[in-house]
Write a protein that holds these residues in place. Structure first.
Motif, PDB file in Angstrom:
ATOM      1  N   ALA A 123      74.749  59.676 -46.722  1.00 11.52           N
ATOM      2  CA  ALA A 123      74.714  58.452 -46.229  1.00 11.52           C
ATOM      3  C   ALA A 123      74.437  58.489 -44.569  1.00 11.52           C
ATOM      4  N   VAL A 124      75.330  59.634 -43.998  1.00 15.18           N
ATOM      5  CA  VAL A 124      75.274  59.778 -42.601  1.00 15.18           C
ATOM      6  C   VAL A 124      73.738  60.439 -42.087  1.00 15.18           C
ATOM      7  N   GLU A 179      88.077  58.786 -37.324  1.00 14.70           N
ATOM      8  CA  GLU A 179      87.556  58.173 -35.969  1.00 14.70           C
ATOM      9  C   GLU A 179      87.784  58.870 -34.902  1.00 14.70           C
ATOM     10  N   LEU A 180      86.335  59.270 -34.267  1.00 17.47           N
ATOM     11  CA  LEU A 180      86.503  60.195 -32.998  1.00 17.47           C
ATOM     12  C   LEU A 180      86.411  59.440 -31.776  1.00 17.47           C
ATOM     13  N   HIS A 181      87.144  59.351 -30.819  1.00 15.97           N
ATOM     14  CA  HIS A 181      86.875  58.381 -29.727  1.00 15.97           C
ATOM     15  C   HIS A 181      85.934  59.136 -28.847  1.00 15.97           C
ATOM     16  N   ASP A 182      85.166  58.149 -28.044  1.00 13.83           N
ATOM     17  CA  ASP A 182      84.157  58.906 -27.228  1.00 13.83           C
ATOM     18  C   ASP A 182      84.730  59.651 -26.118  1.00 13.83           C
ATOM     19  N   GLY A 183      86.003  59.532 -25.818  1.00 13.24           N
ATOM     20  CA  GLY A 183      86.779  60.676 -24.678  1.00 13.24           C
ATOM     21  C   GLY A 183      86.811  62.050 -25.424  1.00 13.24           C
ATOM     22  N   ALA A 184      87.340  61.717 -26.594  1.00 18.23           N
ATOM     23  CA  ALA A 184      87.727  63.124 -27.462  1.00 18.23           C
ATOM     24  C   ALA A 184      86.292  63.902 -27.638  1.00 18.23           C
ATOM     25  N   GLU A 222      82.401  59.857 -41.084  1.00 17.75           N
ATOM     26  CA  GLU A 222      81.642  58.629 -41.750  1.00 17.75           C
ATOM     27  C   GLU A 222      80.451  58.095 -41.058  1.00 17.75           C
ATOM     28  N   ILE A 223      80.539  58.110 -39.790  1.00 22.01           N
ATOM     29  CA  ILE A 223      79.289  57.891 -38.965  1.00 22.01           C
ATOM     30  C   ILE A 223      79.145  58.460 -37.968  1.00 22.01           C
ATOM     31  N   ILE A 224      77.702  58.971 -37.670  1.00 23.94           N
ATOM     32  CA  ILE A 224      77.425  59.436 -36.404  1.00 23.94           C
ATOM     33  C   ILE A 224      76.425  58.446 -35.732  1.00 23.94           C
ATOM     34  N   ASP A 225      76.861  57.841 -34.497  1.00 22.38           N
ATOM     35  CA  ASP A 225      75.830  56.947 -33.726  1.00 22.38           C
ATOM     36  C   ASP A 225      75.264  57.677 -32.632  1.00 22.38           C
ATOM     37  N   SER A 226      74.387  57.286 -31.677  1.00 16.53           N
ATOM     38  CA  SER A 226      73.707  57.809 -30.679  1.00 16.53           C
ATOM     39  C   SER A 226      74.494  58.595 -29.821  1.00 16.53           C
ATOM     40  N   PHE A 227      75.945  58.252 -29.480  1.00 18.88           N
ATOM     41  CA  PHE A 227      76.441  58.956 -28.596  1.00 18.88           C
ATOM     42  C   PHE A 227      77.318  60.142 -29.389  1.00 18.88           C
ATOM     43  N   ARG A 243      74.226  62.629 -29.545  1.00 17.87           N
ATOM     44  CA  ARG A 243      74.144  63.121 -27.979  1.00 17.87           C
ATOM     45  C   ARG A 243      75.311  64.340 -27.771  1.00 17.87           C
TER      46      ARG A 243
END
Lengths: 141, 147
Positions: free
Chosen positions: A97-98, A30-35, A65-70, A73
């Protein structure tokens, strides 16, 4: 100061490893947005301040495991700023899957090349596979 | 309701860390219900987009996660609730590439493409609720031998 345990990479900064003239970044869990935003900053600074020219950046996504639009970007912006600093960026090891999800989400990642794994990414950047992380010190005469 | 509720969980959305927690919990529940890996990934990605919307545009809120059962059919319903300013023009907000938050503008429209059912309810000044539902795909149960 007491640092966060190294076992829990989530909220902390992502390490950027120099392999010769390539920067290797391994994203995991899990990568936090801030990181993610911090990483963008760190990579640009490393490229700009490196004593040896940085030819490329390899971002290993095999543990993601996931790449979202954030995150998409952020990856695109890392590539764009690296390119302005004369370095190429390659995404390595994206899970199938990603990839399927990114296509349906409608994200394209312009300016990014991809490779099936880190070794192929390094050879794409013109590095011999001996530059891989497992390489030992060059033998003496 | 055609689908009896079997369990509901409520998770806060107030920070980066909450987004990560939402993703983990949705992933876990989807895996437990028997969603395949691609379905899990799509659902978690949609959840991440909507939770971030609630955080960034709605000033925070919460997610309600409900396990649905319709006969032997299992599904997961996720509602993202915020009490923010609401969406003035829903049709515009659902357009690919439209953004007010500095993102790519793929959040709402992309999330809709990733799940089977998508409903958006927003009133200016009173907040936004986005509900998505997905069902375990009709393919035969897991073939990999895992019980």
């Amino acid at each position: 100061m007491t640092g966060l345990p190294a076992m829990h990479p989530g909220p902390g900064p992502v390490p950027v490893l120099a392999l010769g003239d390539v920067l290797l970044v391994t994203l995991q869990g899990e990568l936090h947005d801030g990181a993610a935003e911090q990483l963008q900053h760190d990579i640009s600074r490393r490229i700009a301040s490196s004593p040896m020219p940085v030819a490329g950046v390899v971002i290993d996504l095999s543990g993601v495991e996931i790449i979202d639009s954030f995150l998409g970007r952020v990856l695109a912006e890392i590539a764009a700023s690296a390119r302005l600093l004369a370095a190429r960026t390659t995404l390595a090891g994206m899970r199938p899957a990603v990839a399927i999800t990114l296509v349906e989400l409608g994200l394209t990642l312009p300016g990014l090349s991809t490779a099936l794994n880190v070794e192929k990414a390094l050879s794409l950047l013109g590095r011999a596979s001996s530059a891989a992380p497992t390489a030992h010190l060059e033998e003496g005469a | 309701m055609h689908a009896p509720i079997t369990a509901t969980t409520r998770l806060p959305i107030g920070s980066d860390a909450d987004l990560a927690w939402v993703r983990q919990q949705v992933r876990q529940s989807a895996a437990d219900l028997g969603f395949n890996l691609v379905q899990q990934t799509k659902l978690v990605t949609a959840a991440s987009e909507l939770a971030r919307n609630a955080l960034v545009h709605g000033g925070g809120g919460h997610m309600e996660m409900t396990v649905l059962a319709e006969g032997t059919h299992r599904g997961l319903r996720l509602s993202f609730v915020d009490a923010g300013p609401g969406i003035r023009d829903v049709e515009l907000a659902m357009t690919d590439g439209y953004t007010t938050g500095g993102g790519l503008g793929m959040g709402l429209s992309g999330a809709k493409r990733l799940v089977k059912e998508f409903a958006l309810d927003s009133r200016p000044g009173q907040g936004t609720t986005v509900t998505i539902t997905d069902w375990v795909s009709g393919l035969p149960a897991p073939r990999t031998g895992a019980p």
